[in-house]
Motif scaffolding. Structure first.
Motif, PDB file in Angstrom:
ATOM      1  N   SER A 240      -5.074  -8.227  16.483  1.00 17.16           N
ATOM      2  CA  SER A 240      -3.878  -7.580  15.928  1.00 17.16           C
ATOM      3  C   SER A 240      -2.896  -7.073  16.977  1.00 17.16           C
ATOM      4  N   ARG A 241      -3.170  -7.273  18.258  1.00 17.71           N
ATOM      5  CA  ARG A 241      -2.305  -6.687  19.287  1.00 17.71           C
ATOM      6  C   ARG A 241      -0.858  -7.173  19.165  1.00 17.71           C
ATOM      7  N   GLU A 242      -0.675  -8.469  19.011  1.00 16.92           N
ATOM      8  CA  GLU A 242       0.685  -9.010  18.929  1.00 16.92           C
ATOM      9  C   GLU A 242       1.420  -8.490  17.696  1.00 16.92           C
ATOM     10  N   LYS A 243       0.702  -8.407  16.576  1.00 18.62           N
ATOM     11  CA  LYS A 243       1.318  -7.895  15.352  1.00 18.62           C
ATOM     12  C   LYS A 243       1.725  -6.436  15.514  1.00 18.62           C
ATOM     13  N   LEU A 244       0.900  -5.657  16.194  1.00 18.37           N
ATOM     14  CA  LEU A 244       1.219  -4.252  16.427  1.00 18.37           C
ATOM     15  C   LEU A 244       2.469  -4.103  17.282  1.00 18.37           C
ATOM     16  N   ILE A 245       2.565  -4.893  18.322  1.00 22.37           N
ATOM     17  CA  ILE A 245       3.733  -4.803  19.201  1.00 22.37           C
ATOM     18  C   ILE A 245       5.005  -5.159  18.434  1.00 22.37           C
ATOM     19  N   GLU A 246       4.928  -6.186  17.600  1.00 22.49           N
ATOM     20  CA  GLU A 246       6.094  -6.566  16.794  1.00 22.49           C
ATOM     21  C   GLU A 246       6.473  -5.447  15.821  1.00 22.49           C
ATOM     22  N   ALA A 247       5.465  -4.815  15.207  1.00 25.03           N
ATOM     23  CA  ALA A 247       5.739  -3.734  14.257  1.00 25.03           C
ATOM     24  C   ALA A 247       6.364  -2.532  14.956  1.00 25.03           C
ATOM     25  N   ILE A 248       5.900  -2.228  16.155  1.00 28.71           N
ATOM     26  CA  ILE A 248       6.476  -1.109  16.915  1.00 28.71           C
ATOM     27  C   ILE A 248       7.937  -1.385  17.234  1.00 28.71           C
ATOM     28  N   ASP A 249       8.232  -2.593  17.643  1.00 27.94           N
ATOM     29  CA  ASP A 249       9.610  -2.941  18.012  1.00 27.94           C
ATOM     30  C   ASP A 249      10.572  -2.824  16.827  1.00 27.94           C
ATOM     31  N   LYS A 250      10.069  -3.001  15.611  1.00 30.26           N
ATOM     32  CA  LYS A 250      10.936  -3.000  14.431  1.00 30.26           C
ATOM     33  C   LYS A 250      11.105  -1.618  13.802  1.00 30.26           C
ATOM     34  N   LEU A 251      10.465  -0.592  14.374  1.00 31.42           N
ATOM     35  CA  LEU A 251      10.559   0.750  13.791  1.00 31.42           C
ATOM     36  C   LEU A 251      12.005   1.249  13.769  1.00 31.42           C
ATOM     37  N   GLU A 252      12.423   1.793  12.625  1.00 30.09           N
ATOM     38  CA  GLU A 252      13.741   2.403  12.483  1.00 30.09           C
ATOM     39  C   GLU A 252      13.594   3.730  11.753  1.00 30.09           C
ATOM     40  N   ALA A 253      14.495   4.668  12.047  1.00 28.31           N
ATOM     41  CA  ALA A 253      14.403   6.018  11.486  1.00 28.31           C
ATOM     42  C   ALA A 253      15.437   6.223  10.389  1.00 28.31           C
ATOM     43  N   ASN A 254      14.959   6.753   9.245  1.00 32.79           N
ATOM     44  CA  ASN A 254      15.844   7.152   8.149  1.00 32.79           C
ATOM     45  C   ASN A 254      15.016   7.870   7.095  1.00 32.79           C
ATOM     46  N   GLY A 255      15.665   8.615   6.210  1.00 31.52           N
ATOM     47  CA  GLY A 255      14.980   9.258   5.091  1.00 31.52           C
ATOM     48  C   GLY A 255      14.463  10.650   5.418  1.00 31.52           C
ATOM     49  N   THR A 256      13.580  11.159   4.525  1.00 27.25           N
ATOM     50  CA  THR A 256      13.021  12.509   4.649  1.00 27.25           C
ATOM     51  C   THR A 256      11.597  12.434   5.206  1.00 27.25           C
ATOM     52  N   THR A 257      10.839  13.561   5.120  1.00 22.38           N
ATOM     53  CA  THR A 257       9.561  13.654   5.838  1.00 22.38           C
ATOM     54  C   THR A 257       8.406  13.909   4.881  1.00 22.38           C
ATOM     55  N   GLY A 258       7.609  12.881   4.623  1.00 21.18           N
ATOM     56  CA  GLY A 258       6.394  13.018   3.811  1.00 21.18           C
ATOM     57  C   GLY A 258       5.168  13.034   4.717  1.00 21.18           C
ATOM     58  N   LEU A 259       5.006  14.112   5.468  1.00 19.54           N
ATOM     59  CA  LEU A 259       3.977  14.194   6.507  1.00 19.54           C
ATOM     60  C   LEU A 259       2.564  14.094   5.930  1.00 19.54           C
ATOM     61  N   TYR A 260       2.299  14.811   4.855  1.00 18.02           N
ATOM     62  CA  TYR A 260       0.954  14.834   4.273  1.00 18.02           C
ATOM     63  C   TYR A 260       0.488  13.427   3.907  1.00 18.02           C
ATOM     64  N   ALA A 261       1.358  12.670   3.240  1.00 15.59           N
ATOM     65  CA  ALA A 261       0.986  11.319   2.809  1.00 15.59           C
ATOM     66  C   ALA A 261       0.738  10.403   4.005  1.00 15.59           C
ATOM     67  N   GLY A 262       1.514  10.590   5.082  1.00 12.41           N
ATOM     68  CA  GLY A 262       1.317   9.766   6.271  1.00 12.41           C
ATOM     69  C   GLY A 262      -0.042   9.998   6.911  1.00 12.41           C
ATOM     70  N   VAL A 263      -0.435  11.268   7.043  1.00 10.16           N
ATOM     71  CA  VAL A 263      -1.737  11.586   7.632  1.00 10.16           C
ATOM     72  C   VAL A 263      -2.867  11.095   6.732  1.00 10.16           C
ATOM     73  N   LYS A 264      -2.700  11.266   5.435  1.00 13.28           N
ATOM     74  CA  LYS A 264      -3.734  10.829   4.496  1.00 13.28           C
ATOM     75  C   LYS A 264      -3.955   9.324   4.586  1.00 13.28           C
ATOM     76  N   GLU A 265      -2.872   8.565   4.687  1.00 15.79           N
ATOM     77  CA  GLU A 265      -2.997   7.106   4.809  1.00 15.79           C
ATOM     78  C   GLU A 265      -3.642   6.722   6.140  1.00 15.79           C
ATOM     79  N   GLY A 266      -3.310   7.450   7.201  1.00 17.06           N
ATOM     80  CA  GLY A 266      -3.948   7.185   8.491  1.00 17.06           C
ATOM     81  C   GLY A 266      -5.452   7.372   8.417  1.00 17.06           C
ATOM     82  N   GLY A 267      -5.892   8.443   7.754  1.00 17.55           N
ATOM     83  CA  GLY A 267      -7.324   8.660   7.577  1.00 17.55           C
ATOM     84  C   GLY A 267      -7.971   7.572   6.746  1.00 17.55           C
TER      85      GLY A 267
END
Length: 568
Positions: A240-267
């Motif tokens: 998955s290394r190549e896929k991860l690098i591509e996903a990192i490069d495509k990151l863009e910022a917008n919207g609000t902050t749903g921190l709880y849901a992000g941590v829960k999905e990471g777990g």
């Protein structure tokens, strides 16, 4: 005179040979050599010699040797003769030769052809077996447990309270060749406040993290704003290394902050690859307030406890001056993770590097500490950590321990009164953990601290354990710092400043006491107290106006580091 059995008219030499190996049981057949010569059949006979005088015992022994007579032997090289294990003898003389010195059977064997053959076969067997030899791993380093009291001698008249410190140290080498695999989820805030330099710095930090990891490590990448997106599900990096690098490069910022849901999905992503021999960690990066879904420090702390129960820790990285440090610190503390305040985006790459370096050095996890106090000793409180007290039983949990790192726990006990002079057991302590350097096997360590009661004031004074009390001082000073934050949040700036100034004076007095005289505190503890004193005085002068936001985040970071003994 021709040898027996040879023709008097033959043109070929008649030579007597003595075999250097055992005598053949039957005559050898004629063989055709490569050069075409035919070797005649060899006959065995007993050597005889003309006697000039009555033979001695040595002479009889000499003449009893068997010899091989070969008639009509063609000329051949010494190498050819050696192949057949024959050696030429001198022509027999008319007189008996003087006896040879006796040689032990062992010497004959060692120097003989049989010994050489055995050596050659042994060498061949060793060479053949070498590629198939099994590697036996070194014994696991394990964990060292030390249980000490802040006062080793208590008064029989008025013992008061005493501090029990448990010190845990991993004996694994920090530069070990093999390490447990990492199972990590990188959770990145991509809300609108992360636009510009912040999102670019976050992307660079994620790239740095991937460079630290090997193909056997598992990584998931999650981003969140008002929604959660799994940019790359948990998978070994070899695929998955190549896929991860591509996903990192495509990151863009917008919207609000749903921190709880992000941590829960990471777990959730990590849970799929949890095993008995890996390091499980969620790394959260956020620069803002949680404004979607559960958003209180208590709710995030409860999520941290749930993840910790599954062997997952959460490290939180707060970027800038707008994030909620209480929420981030409580989440990290509940799961025994790290917490860092990053003021400048340019520092993110270094923090990601340190965070993953910390994860790579973990050697033990799922640590459970049980303290069962003996009769008369009563636990009052646990300093700096969450735990439970049930009568005389204290239970604490630590998620992980790094190689060559020390972590400690301090419990305040009330000592019994009316004791007579002499030694007394304080508690039975057991520590269970998963030894990652031993394939994830369950391991155990035990300790039984004791104390001595005395009526002698000099003995009581000399019983002060300065190394232990220097660490107790750090925990008490951290509690004072937390009290100052509470006062400042209520608007009592003067009260907060007074607490911080008194705290700095308390740290200085304690440091001076524990560094003087015999058996002083170690230099590392003294340095930590000096740093804590300086930060307390600096915070006391930075409680007003806009400076408070930065001061508060620094204080929360330092409080967390002191309580969990964060490695960086």
């Amino acid at each position: 005179m021709p040898a027996t059995g040879a023709s008097p008219t033959t043109n070929r030499r008649s030579i007597t040979w003595r075999a250097s190996c055992s005598t053949p049981s039957r005559p050898m057949r004629a063989r055709t050599r490569p050069h075409g010569a035919v070797w005649r059949q060899a006959s065995i006979r007993r050597s005889t010699a003309r006697r000039v005088s009555p033979p001695t015992t040595a002479a009889r022994r000499s003449t009893s040797l068997r010899s091989v007579h070969v008639a009509n032997v063609p000329r051949c090289s010494p190498a050819t003769r050696d192949v057949l294990f024959f050696k030429p003898l001198r022509r027999r003389r008319s007189a008996i030769a003087p006896p040879r010195p006796r040689t032990s059977v062992l010497a004959h064997f060692v120097r003989g052809d049989i010994a050489m053959s055995m050596i050659r076969y042994a060498a061949f067997a060793i060479a053949l077996a070498a590629p198939f030899s099994l590697h036996v791993p070194a014994h696991a380093a394990g964990l060292k447990l030390e249980a000490d009291l802040g006062q080793s001698v208590l008064s029989t008249a008025k013992p008061g309270n005493v501090y029990l410190r448990l010190n845990l140290k991993s004996l694994a080498a920090s530069n070990r060749e093999r390490r447990p695999p990492i199972n990590a989820a990188i959770v990145i805030d991509r809300s609108g406040s992360m636009q510009g330099d912040r999102i670019e710095a976050a992307k660079e930090g994620a790239r740095v993290a991937l460079k630290r990891l090997s193909s056997d490590d598992t990584v998931a990448l999650i981003s969140y704003n008002h929604d959660v997106e799994v940019l790359s599900p948990a998978a070994p990096l070899r695929a998955s290394r190549e896929k991860l690098i591509e996903a990192i490069d495509k990151l863009e910022a917008n919207g609000t902050t749903g921190l709880y849901a992000g941590v829960k999905e990471g777990g959730k992503q990590i849970e799929e690859f949890v095993s008995g021999n890996n390091v499980n960690r969620v790394i959260l990066l956020s620069d803002g307030l949680a404004n979607v879904g559960p958003s209180t420090p208590g709710e995030l702390a409860e999520l941290g406890r749930k993840l910790a129960s599954k062997g997952i820790s959460v490290s939180t990285i707060g970027l800038g001056l707008e994030y909620n440090e209480d929420l981030m610190q409580r989440l990290a503390a509940a799961s025994d993770g790290n917490h860092v305040f990053v003021e400048r985006p340019s520092d993110l790459a270094e923090i990601f590097d340190r965070e993953f370096g910390d994860a790579l050095s973990v050697s033990a996890r799922d640590i459970t500490i049980i303290i069962e106090c003996r009769a008369g000793f009563t636990p009052k409180r646990i300093l700096g950590r969450d735990g439970s007290i049930d009568g005389g039983k204290v239970t604490l949990k630590l998620n992980q321990l790094q190689a060559q790192n020390e972590r400690y726990v301090v419990v305040e006990l009330q000592a019994p009164e009316g004791r007579s002079e002499g030694a007394a057991d304080v508690a039975d302590i057991s520590v269970t953990y998963v030894d990652l350097d031993d394939g994830g096997k369950a391991a155990r360590a035990e300790a039984k601290p004791s104390v001595r009661f005395s009526a002698n004031a000099k003995d009581i004074e000399d019983g002060l354990n300065k190394p232990v009390m220097s660490q107790v001082t750090r925990q008490i000073a951290t509690e004072n710092s937390e009290q100052a934050v509470e006062l400042r949040d209520k608007g009592d700036i003067a009260g907060a400043r007074k607490v911080l100034e008194k705290n700095a004076d308390y740290i200085k007095r304690s440091r001076d006491l524990y560094t003087a005289g015999a058996a002083p505190a170690p230099s590392a503890s003294v340095g930590a107290l000096t740093d804590l004193e300086n930060k307390s005085r600096e915070a006391a002068s930075s409680l007003d106006g806009d400076a408070w936001d930065r001061t508060r985040k620094l204080m929360r970071q330092d409080q967390h580091r002191a309580k969990v003994q964060q490695a960086y």
